[in-house]
Design an enzyme around this catalytic site. Structure first.
Site, PDB file in Angstrom:
ATOM      1  N   ASP A  68       0.863  -1.192   0.000  1.00  0.00           N
ATOM      2  CA  ASP A  68       0.000   0.000   0.000  1.00  0.00           C
ATOM      3  C   ASP A  68       0.896   1.239   0.000  1.00  0.00           C
ATOM      4  O   ASP A  68       1.732   1.410   0.890  1.00  0.00           O
ATOM      5  CB  ASP A  68      -0.886  -0.034   1.263  1.00  0.00           C
ATOM      6  CG  ASP A  68      -1.890   1.121   1.305  1.00  0.00           C
ATOM      7  OD1 ASP A  68      -1.706   2.106   0.557  1.00  0.00           O
ATOM      8  OD2 ASP A  68      -2.838   1.045   2.102  1.00  0.00           O
ATOM      9  N   ASP A 111      -3.655   2.590  -5.252  1.00  0.00           N
ATOM     10  CA  ASP A 111      -2.323   2.584  -4.625  1.00  0.00           C
ATOM     11  C   ASP A 111      -2.031   1.299  -3.864  1.00  0.00           C
ATOM     12  O   ASP A 111      -1.144   1.277  -3.023  1.00  0.00           O
ATOM     13  CB  ASP A 111      -2.154   3.807  -3.711  1.00  0.00           C
ATOM     14  CG  ASP A 111      -2.786   3.614  -2.352  1.00  0.00           C
ATOM     15  OD1 ASP A 111      -3.782   2.884  -2.252  1.00  0.00           O
ATOM     16  OD2 ASP A 111      -2.265   4.184  -1.381  1.00  0.00           O
ATOM     17  N   GLU A 112      -2.782   0.240  -4.139  1.00  0.00           N
ATOM     18  CA  GLU A 112      -2.489  -1.000  -3.413  1.00  0.00           C
ATOM     19  C   GLU A 112      -2.640  -2.240  -4.279  1.00  0.00           C
ATOM     20  O   GLU A 112      -3.429  -2.262  -5.211  1.00  0.00           O
ATOM     21  CB  GLU A 112      -3.344  -1.118  -2.150  1.00  0.00           C
ATOM     22  CG  GLU A 112      -4.810  -1.059  -2.367  1.00  0.00           C
ATOM     23  CD  GLU A 112      -5.590  -1.070  -1.056  1.00  0.00           C
ATOM     24  OE1 GLU A 112      -5.173  -1.727  -0.100  1.00  0.00           O
ATOM     25  OE2 GLU A 112      -6.641  -0.409  -1.019  1.00  0.00           O
TER      26      GLU A 112
HETATM   27  P1  TTP Z   1      -5.217   5.083   1.230  1.00  0.00           P
HETATM   28  O1  TTP Z   1      -4.171   4.080   0.866  1.00  0.00           O
HETATM   29  O2  TTP Z   1      -6.320   4.673   2.139  1.00  0.00           O
HETATM   30  O3  TTP Z   1      -4.543   6.358   1.909  1.00  0.00           O
HETATM   31  P2  TTP Z   1      -3.153   7.029   1.612  1.00  0.00           P
HETATM   32  O4  TTP Z   1      -2.354   6.293   0.607  1.00  0.00           O
HETATM   33  O5  TTP Z   1      -3.378   8.473   1.306  1.00  0.00           O
HETATM   34  O6  TTP Z   1      -2.458   6.985   3.041  1.00  0.00           O
HETATM   35  P3  TTP Z   1      -1.778   5.744   3.784  1.00  0.00           P
HETATM   36  O7  TTP Z   1      -0.341   6.176   3.988  1.00  0.00           O
HETATM   37  O8  TTP Z   1      -2.518   5.665   5.065  1.00  0.00           O
HETATM   38  O9  TTP Z   1      -1.917   4.548   2.924  1.00  0.00           O
HETATM   39  O10 TTP Z   1      -5.883   5.658  -0.069  1.00  0.00           O
HETATM   40  C1  TTP Z   1      -5.193   5.817  -1.316  1.00  0.00           C
HETATM   41  C2  TTP Z   1      -5.618   7.097  -1.994  1.00  0.00           C
HETATM   42  O11 TTP Z   1      -7.024   7.122  -2.150  1.00  0.00           O
HETATM   43  C3  TTP Z   1      -5.289   8.351  -1.197  1.00  0.00           C
HETATM   44  O12 TTP Z   1      -3.968   8.792  -1.413  1.00  0.00           O
HETATM   45  C4  TTP Z   1      -6.326   9.312  -1.677  1.00  0.00           C
HETATM   46  C5  TTP Z   1      -7.525   8.447  -1.997  1.00  0.00           C
HETATM   47  N1  TTP Z   1      -8.510   8.533  -0.896  1.00  0.00           N
HETATM   48  C6  TTP Z   1      -9.531   9.477  -0.983  1.00  0.00           C
HETATM   49  O13 TTP Z   1      -9.635  10.203  -1.990  1.00  0.00           O
HETATM   50  N2  TTP Z   1     -10.429   9.572   0.051  1.00  0.00           N
HETATM   51  C7  TTP Z   1     -10.340   8.805   1.190  1.00  0.00           C
HETATM   52  O14 TTP Z   1     -11.177   8.946   2.110  1.00  0.00           O
HETATM   53  C8  TTP Z   1      -9.283   7.837   1.274  1.00  0.00           C
HETATM   54  C9  TTP Z   1      -9.143   6.986   2.507  1.00  0.00           C
HETATM   55  C10 TTP Z   1      -8.401   7.744   0.212  1.00  0.00           C
HETATM   56 MG    MG Z   2      -2.066   4.181   0.721  1.00  0.00          MG
END
Ligand code: TTP
Ligand code: MG
Length: 369
Positions: free
Chosen positions: A10, A110-111
């Protein structure tokens, strides 16, 4: 069954990290990526933010005005989402990751899940080395960081990833699963949102360990058999869902010229039913469900006319396909005047057929709390 080695990669604060990538000077300050609604200057919500902004209490989903309040008098970058650019970065990330997997499944922008059982000969220690190597590659080739969770299945890998962020690497061997999950709040399990958690609390269940020990029969009575069974298995860290490449194909279609120009529904359906059967053979072969059905009629003047319908849930039923095709052609010919030369049928909105456990997790949304 052989023990699997499954990873979840992720990307850290993904959208905000992408923004830092193209403009590194902002990375020392809070970076907040926003979905501006456009109604007023600050209306809208935070998509994500970098960890500097998070340290001030900024969170995904928060109203922008609130994030601005938390960062009052602080030099911060508030930027609009640029999804096209993030998609481009995402594609590069996936290309780096994909080649390290026996089976690869992109699970979001992103995962991705990677089954690396063969690559690592089932050895978790080797998986740790592979994960470090992947982190290194992402770092040197793309200048990006990620967090990786490794476990015997997707469920454990996912929870392991959340355990240490950013730039984390968490390995949970099969014999550590119970000890790892037991003390956690049940809310950490996929599918346990605020309301379910409250319900469980009323039953005296707070931790995953308590859930694992709870009487299955009673769980089934409270949550229904499907969810009850899922909660019990999840609490034990059991998950058989395979890591599977998602279908890249977006639709299946067939088109055919009519024996003679016509706007007679029964005559047209003779051809259309054959097309439906051919499409159905393909989707059965591909183990795919469809949710959207579309028809096309190319009229005598060669103008194309289409109609489509999206069903409430995915299906692979030939009967549903034929019935809706007929309805759509009926509508199309009520709304046009000329005769058709060619007709076609298309199914889209495809998803891989899901069996057993997969069916269950597919309707469980990402945790909302
Ligand atoms: P995530 O992987 O949940 O969050 P992240 O990558 O920003 O942070 P982390 O370091 O905790 O992994 O989500 C991936 C992308 O999805 C994030 O960069 C932006 C988008 N997203 C939104 O637009 N709204 C949201 O509520 C969430 C959780 C994510
Ligand atoms: Mg992420």
């Amino acid at each position: 069954m052989q023990t699997r080695v499954v990873m979840l990669v992720d990307m850290d604060y993904f959208f905000a990290q992408c923004e830092e990538l193209r403009n590194p000077v902002i990375s020392v300050k809070p970076v907040v990526v926003c979905v501006f609604s456009g109604r007023s200057e600050d209306s809208g919500a935070v998509s994500t933010s970098n960890y500097v902004a998070r340290s001030y209490g900024v969170k995904s989903g928060m109203p922008i005005y609130l994030a601005k309040k938390k960062l009052e008098n602080i030099d911060a970058a508030f930027l609009p989402v640029d999804e096209k650019y993030y998609e481009e970065v995402s594609a590069k990330v996936m290309n780096v990751l994909r080649k390290h997997a026996d089976f690869f499944e992109q699970a979001g922008i992103d995962e991705a899940f990677l089954d690396v059982t063969q690559k690592t000969s089932g050895q978790f220690q080797e998986a740790r080395e592979l994960a470090s190597k992947m982190k290194n590659e992402l770092n040197t080739q793309l200048k990006l960081t990620c967090s990786i969770g490794i476990g015997p299945n997707k469920l454990v890998a996912k929870i392991a990833t959340d355990e240490r962020k950013p730039d984390g690497l968490t390995l949970i061997k099969p014999e550590q699963v119970q000890e790892f999950l037991s003390p956690m709040n049940v809310g950490r399990l996929l599918g346990v949102g605020t309301r379910t958690r409250e319900k469980m609390q009323c039953l005296g269940i707070n931790t995953v360990g308590e859930l694992a020990r709870y009487d299955t029969q009673e769980l089934n009575e409270v949550f229904g058999r499907t969810m009850g069974t899922y909660f019990h298995r999840a609490a034990l860290g059991v998950d058989d869902e395979p890591v599977e490449e998602r279908s890249e194909i977006e639709s299946f279609s067939r088109i055919s010229t009519l024996k003679q120009d016509s706007r007679d529904l029964n005559f047209i359906m003779e051809t259309a039913e054959r097309l439906c059967s051919e499409i159905h053979d393909t989707i059965v072969n591909e183990k795919t469900n469809f949710k959207t059905i579309g028809v096309i009629a190319i009229l005598k003047d060669l103008s194309p006319h289409t109609r489509s319908k999206t069903l409430e849930s995915p299906t692979d039923s030939l009967e549903v396909l034929k019935k809706n095709t007929k309805k759509l052609f009926e509508k199309l010919f009520t709304e046009t005047e000329d005769e058709a030369r060619r007709v076609g049928v298309r199914v889209s909105n495809l998803s891989k057929e899901q069996k057993g456990q997969k069916q269950l997790t597919s309707f469980i949304q990402k945790r909302s709390d």
